[in-house]
Design an enzyme around this catalytic site. Structure first.
Site, PDB file in Angstrom:
ATOM      1  NE  ARG A 112      -4.383  -1.425   1.601  1.00  0.00           N
ATOM      2  CZ  ARG A 112      -5.319  -1.956   2.380  1.00  0.00           C
ATOM      3  NH1 ARG A 112      -5.165  -1.963   3.686  1.00  0.00           N
ATOM      4  NH2 ARG A 112      -6.412  -2.447   1.864  1.00  0.00           N
ATOM      5  CE  LYS A 148     -22.971 -18.504   3.752  1.00  0.00           C
ATOM      6  NZ  LYS A 148     -23.207 -18.079   5.119  1.00  0.00           N
ATOM      7  N   GLY A 195     -13.645  -3.306  -0.079  1.00  0.00           N
ATOM      8  CA  GLY A 195     -14.992  -2.757   0.089  1.00  0.00           C
ATOM      9  C   GLY A 195     -15.354  -1.732  -0.972  1.00  0.00           C
ATOM     10  N   GLY A 223     -10.702  -9.230  -2.169  1.00  0.00           N
ATOM     11  CA  GLY A 223      -9.621  -9.949  -1.485  1.00  0.00           C
ATOM     12  C   GLY A 223      -9.332 -11.327  -2.053  1.00  0.00           C
TER      13      GLY A 223
HETATM   14  P1  AMP Z   1     -16.393 -14.627  -1.307  1.00  0.00           P
HETATM   15  O1  AMP Z   1     -15.703 -14.042  -0.106  1.00  0.00           O
HETATM   16  O2  AMP Z   1     -17.865 -14.554  -1.241  1.00  0.00           O
HETATM   17  O3  AMP Z   1     -15.813 -14.122  -2.612  1.00  0.00           O
HETATM   18  O4  AMP Z   1     -16.117 -16.185  -1.233  1.00  0.00           O
HETATM   19  C1  AMP Z   1     -14.839 -16.740  -1.422  1.00  0.00           C
HETATM   20  C2  AMP Z   1     -14.847 -18.142  -0.884  1.00  0.00           C
HETATM   21  O5  AMP Z   1     -15.801 -18.920  -1.551  1.00  0.00           O
HETATM   22  C3  AMP Z   1     -13.527 -18.839  -1.056  1.00  0.00           C
HETATM   23  O6  AMP Z   1     -12.961 -19.032   0.208  1.00  0.00           O
HETATM   24  C4  AMP Z   1     -13.894 -20.159  -1.719  1.00  0.00           C
HETATM   25  O7  AMP Z   1     -13.237 -21.267  -1.130  1.00  0.00           O
HETATM   26  C5  AMP Z   1     -15.366 -20.265  -1.473  1.00  0.00           C
HETATM   27  N1  AMP Z   1     -16.020 -21.099  -2.485  1.00  0.00           N
HETATM   28  C6  AMP Z   1     -15.954 -20.978  -3.807  1.00  0.00           C
HETATM   29  N2  AMP Z   1     -16.660 -21.950  -4.412  1.00  0.00           N
HETATM   30  C7  AMP Z   1     -17.192 -22.735  -3.444  1.00  0.00           C
HETATM   31  C8  AMP Z   1     -18.016 -23.878  -3.440  1.00  0.00           C
HETATM   32  N3  AMP Z   1     -18.427 -24.458  -4.583  1.00  0.00           N
HETATM   33  N4  AMP Z   1     -18.383 -24.411  -2.243  1.00  0.00           N
HETATM   34  C9  AMP Z   1     -17.945 -23.833  -1.113  1.00  0.00           C
HETATM   35  N5  AMP Z   1     -17.166 -22.730  -1.043  1.00  0.00           N
HETATM   36  C10 AMP Z   1     -16.795 -22.185  -2.200  1.00  0.00           C
END
Ligand code: AMP
Length: 397
Positions: free
Chosen positions: A37, A198, A378, A355
């Protein structure tokens, strides 16, 4: 996006330039463990100093909750900044009041001074008008080079911009230019890839994107929610069944605006969520009841690559699978490498951020080959969600 003033528009010689930077770097045992940074804002600082400004740096560090806290002092960061710049960087023990005013008054043209953590004052996060005025006493002009803090309307990111002539620093400028190319005024077709765990954390993101892009690849855990909403049995996969209605609404909105949603047609399934777990590839309509989808399968990867090949612009947030664990990293790595090749060949503008996405691109060894990779978590997400960033809006001409 409105036009904003840059350092090209600023006369800075002999002036006190209050420069908001992001120095919220990781520190271990009192030492900066990653200076990325600082390196990012070095160009703006040295440009201003070389043009004869008195460069007064403003930054936050940690979450001191509006009170001084020696543990969250910026003092060690002043030393780390001096090392990165190869120049002397002074330090004042407060960002407003007599200590700050005295230290700034003693500066010569070209000097660099870091003021103590802005979050030692409650007025910072409240964007208090009186506090912003006190900050403004130490400057003749304001330069904001902290895109990563621009989604917050704080005194040092937003309030100050209304009190002094305000300019985007070079890092802010590069980020805004890249984002403009990504979604503001992109070359079409535009493809978005959204993955991650999610749907619930990315509803605003998905809703905004379907109205703006021509194709939307949905991968990661969130693809399961969309598949389940279409009646697919996803076994033990991560899935938010209660969001089936939201998923359907997003698909209907996409159809209406002519955005093609690309869901996986096959998946890599396993019974355990651990490295080296026994896995197999199955079509999404044949997921065993006791298995979970942890990555998108090879046929889906080909479909994603075909869309990337067709696109002129790509915006990407979120991995296609559980990329931290082998063998569930394959789809994310393959898509990242292919997008990097297309970018290097001059066929694609690629903008990625968030991230996990930055970590995934680093793992694939291609972060430098993308047109732009934003490390502003963010702020980057809020930009992708189509929200106005107060720190950016305040710089508009
Ligand atoms: P996010 O912070 O929402 O971008 O989520 C990132 C996380 O989603 C990572 O740690 C991945 O391991 C997890 N991830 C990606 N695909 C899957 C999946 N099919 N099932 C469970 N976790 C997942």
């Amino acid at each position: 996006m409105p036009k904003f003033r840059t350092l090209d528009d600023a006369k800075v010689k002999g002036k006190r330039a209050l420069v908001r930077v992001d120095l919220n770097v990781p520190v271990q045992d009192g030492k900066v463990s990653d200076a990325t940074r600082i390196e990012r804002v070095a160009g703006t600082i040295t440009e201003l100093a070389d043009k004869g400004a008195k460069v007064v740096l403003l930054a936050h560090f940690g979450r001191p909750k509006g009170k001084p806290d020696a543990e969250q002092s910026l003092k060690p960061i002043a030393e780390a900044t001096a090392q990165v710049l190869g120049r002397t960087v002074g330090f004042a023990s407060d960002c407003v009041g007599p200590d700050a005013v005295r230290a700034v008054a003693a500066m010569k043209d070209g000097d660099i001074l870091l003021l103590e953590n802005t979050r030692f004052h409650a007025g910072e996060e409240k964007n208090d008008a009186e506090f912003a005025k006190k900050l403004a006493e130490c400057g003749d002009l304001f330069v904001n080079d902290a895109f990563s803090a621009a989604h917050r309307a704080h005194a040092s990111t937003e309030g100050l911009a209304h009190l002094l002539p305000a300019y985007a620093g070079r890092t802010m400028q590069a980020e805004l230019d890249a984002l403009e190319k990504g979604l503001g005024n992109p070359k079409r077709p535009v493809l978005a890839i959204v993955g991650g765990a999610k749907v619930s954390t990315k509803i605003d993101l998905l809703s905004n994107l379907v109205a703006k892009v021509d194709g939307l690849v949905i991968g990661g855990g969130m693809a399961n929610t969309f598949l389940a909403a279409q009646g697919v049995n996803v076994g033990k996969s991560l899935c938010e069944h209660d969001l089936a209605g939201t998923a359907k609404e997003i698909m209907a909105a996409a159809k209406k605006s002519g955005c093609e949603i690309v869901l996986p047609v096959d998946g890599v399934v396993a019974r355990e969520f651990k490295a080296g777990a026994a896995s197999e590839v199955v079509p999404v309509d044949n997921v065993p009841a006791d298995a979970m989808i942890l990555d998108v399968g090879p046929r889906s990867i080909e479909a994603v690559k075909a869309w990337i090949a067709k696109a002129d612009t790509l915006v990407w947030n979120g991995p296609l699978g559980a990329f931290e664990i082998e063998p569930f990293d394959k789809a994310t790595m393959a898509a990242a490498k292919f997008a990097a090749e297309e970018t290097k060949a001059g066929r694609l503008v690629s903008v990625a951020g968030g991230g996990d996405t930055v970590a995934a691109l680093n793992q694939a060894g291609v972060a430098d080959d993308f047109t732009y990779v934003s490390t502003a978590g963010g702020a980057f997400l809020e930009w992708m969600e189509g929200k106005e960033l107060p720190g950016v809006a305040a710089l508009a001409k």
